[in-house]
Design a protein around this motif. Sequence first.
Motif, short mmCIF file in Angstrom:
data_model
loop_
_atom_site.label_atom_id
_atom_site.label_comp_id
_atom_site.label_asym_id
_atom_site.label_seq_id
_atom_site.Cartn_x
_atom_site.Cartn_y
_atom_site.Cartn_z
N ASP A 190 0.82 -1.22 0.00
CA ASP A 190 0.00 0.00 0.00
C ASP A 190 0.85 1.27 0.00
O ASP A 190 0.66 2.17 0.81
N ILE A 191 1.78 1.37 -0.94
CA ILE A 191 2.69 2.52 -1.03
C ILE A 191 1.88 3.79 -1.33
O ILE A 191 1.08 3.82 -2.27
N GLU A 192 2.10 4.84 -0.54
CA GLU A 192 1.42 6.12 -0.74
C GLU A 192 2.38 7.22 -1.21
O GLU A 192 1.94 8.22 -1.76
N VAL A 193 3.69 7.02 -0.97
CA VAL A 193 4.68 8.02 -1.36
C VAL A 193 5.61 7.39 -2.40
O VAL A 193 6.47 6.58 -2.05
N PRO A 194 5.46 7.76 -3.68
CA PRO A 194 6.31 7.18 -4.73
C PRO A 194 7.78 7.58 -4.55
O PRO A 194 8.09 8.63 -3.98
N THR A 195 8.65 6.75 -5.08
CA THR A 195 10.10 7.00 -5.00
C THR A 195 10.46 8.39 -5.52
O THR A 195 11.24 9.11 -4.89
N ALA A 196 9.88 8.78 -6.65
CA ALA A 196 10.22 10.07 -7.26
C ALA A 196 9.89 11.24 -6.32
O ALA A 196 10.61 12.23 -6.28
N VAL A 197 8.83 11.11 -5.54
CA VAL A 197 8.44 12.17 -4.60
C VAL A 197 9.46 12.27 -3.47
O VAL A 197 9.88 13.37 -3.09
N GLY A 198 9.89 11.13 -2.93
CA GLY A 198 10.91 11.12 -1.89
C GLY A 198 12.23 11.67 -2.40
O GLY A 198 12.90 12.46 -1.71
N GLU A 199 12.62 11.25 -3.60
CA GLU A 199 13.87 11.73 -4.19
C GLU A 199 13.85 13.24 -4.41
O GLU A 199 14.83 13.94 -4.14
N GLU A 200 12.72 13.76 -4.89
CA GLU A 200 12.60 15.20 -5.15
C GLU A 200 12.68 15.99 -3.85
O GLU A 200 13.37 17.01 -3.77
N PHE A 201 12.01 15.50 -2.80
CA PHE A 201 12.07 16.18 -1.51
C PHE A 201 13.50 16.20 -0.97
O PHE A 201 13.99 17.22 -0.50
N ALA A 202 14.18 15.06 -1.08
CA ALA A 202 15.56 14.96 -0.60
C ALA A 202 16.47 15.91 -1.37
O ALA A 202 17.28 16.63 -0.78
N GLN A 203 16.34 15.92 -2.69
CA GLN A 203 17.18 16.78 -3.52
C GLN A 203 16.95 18.25 -3.19
O GLN A 203 17.89 19.02 -3.07
N ARG A 204 15.68 18.63 -3.03
CA ARG A 204 15.34 20.02 -2.71
C ARG A 204 15.93 20.46 -1.38
O ARG A 204 16.21 21.62 -1.16
N ASN A 205 16.14 19.49 -0.47
CA ASN A 205 16.64 19.81 0.88
C ASN A 205 18.08 19.34 1.10
O ASN A 205 18.50 19.16 2.24
N SER A 206 18.81 19.13 0.02
CA SER A 206 20.24 18.74 0.08
C SER A 206 20.48 17.53 0.96
O SER A 206 21.34 17.52 1.83
N MET A 207 19.68 16.49 0.73
CA MET A 207 19.79 15.26 1.49
C MET A 207 20.04 14.08 0.55
O MET A 207 19.61 14.09 -0.59
N TYR A 208 20.71 13.09 1.09
CA TYR A 208 20.87 11.81 0.41
C TYR A 208 19.56 11.06 0.61
O TYR A 208 18.93 11.20 1.66
#
Length: 194
Positions: free
Chosen positions: A115-133
């Motif tokens: 039951d995934i609600e947060v796709p990988t691309a959304v997590g990656e985009e958030f991390a990139q926007r906040n200078s996180m791995y």
Amino acid sequence: MAGNAGVGKTCLVRRFTQGLFPPGQGATIGVDFMIKSVDIDGEKIKLQIWDTAGQERFRSITQSYYRSAHALILVFDVSSQPSFDCLPTWLKEIEQYASPKVLRVLVGNKIDRDDIEVPTAVGEEFAQRNSMYYLETSAKESDNVERLFMEIATELTQDAKSNELSKYSRGERIMPASSEAVSRSPSSCCPRLS
């Protein structure tokens, strides 16, 4: 380790340090920690992993642990949009209480769920926007758990070595920890990954 209650912080730590997945893991009270020694490029490194409680009532206790952290792992549950929606609040806390040079890693846990609600691309985009791995894991299936902690250990070790080398190039004397007291300044923490 930081993030909402129930996202799997304790399960990630226990999977890495003890090799087990504790079914029905209870909530962490305040702060817990575990130690595991790992080998990085032929050197034995002792990791001290602090597992903080996600409940609001423990926030004032857990915030004090951010100050001395070399790395902060912010965890959310990929099957829980509300745990992802709380990430900006957690980041604000990290920015307020942690060193600006702390290594910050975003982890989307529980990728074994249907039951995934947060796709990988959304997590990656958030991390990139906040200078996180960014890395996705499953404490239950042990997916990427070892990789998560070993990559952090490698990054911290390499940074510590480069800090020592830059001290030598500036002509500073490095005191051995065994014979003289060594104080770590906040500036000796790891740089952010981009």
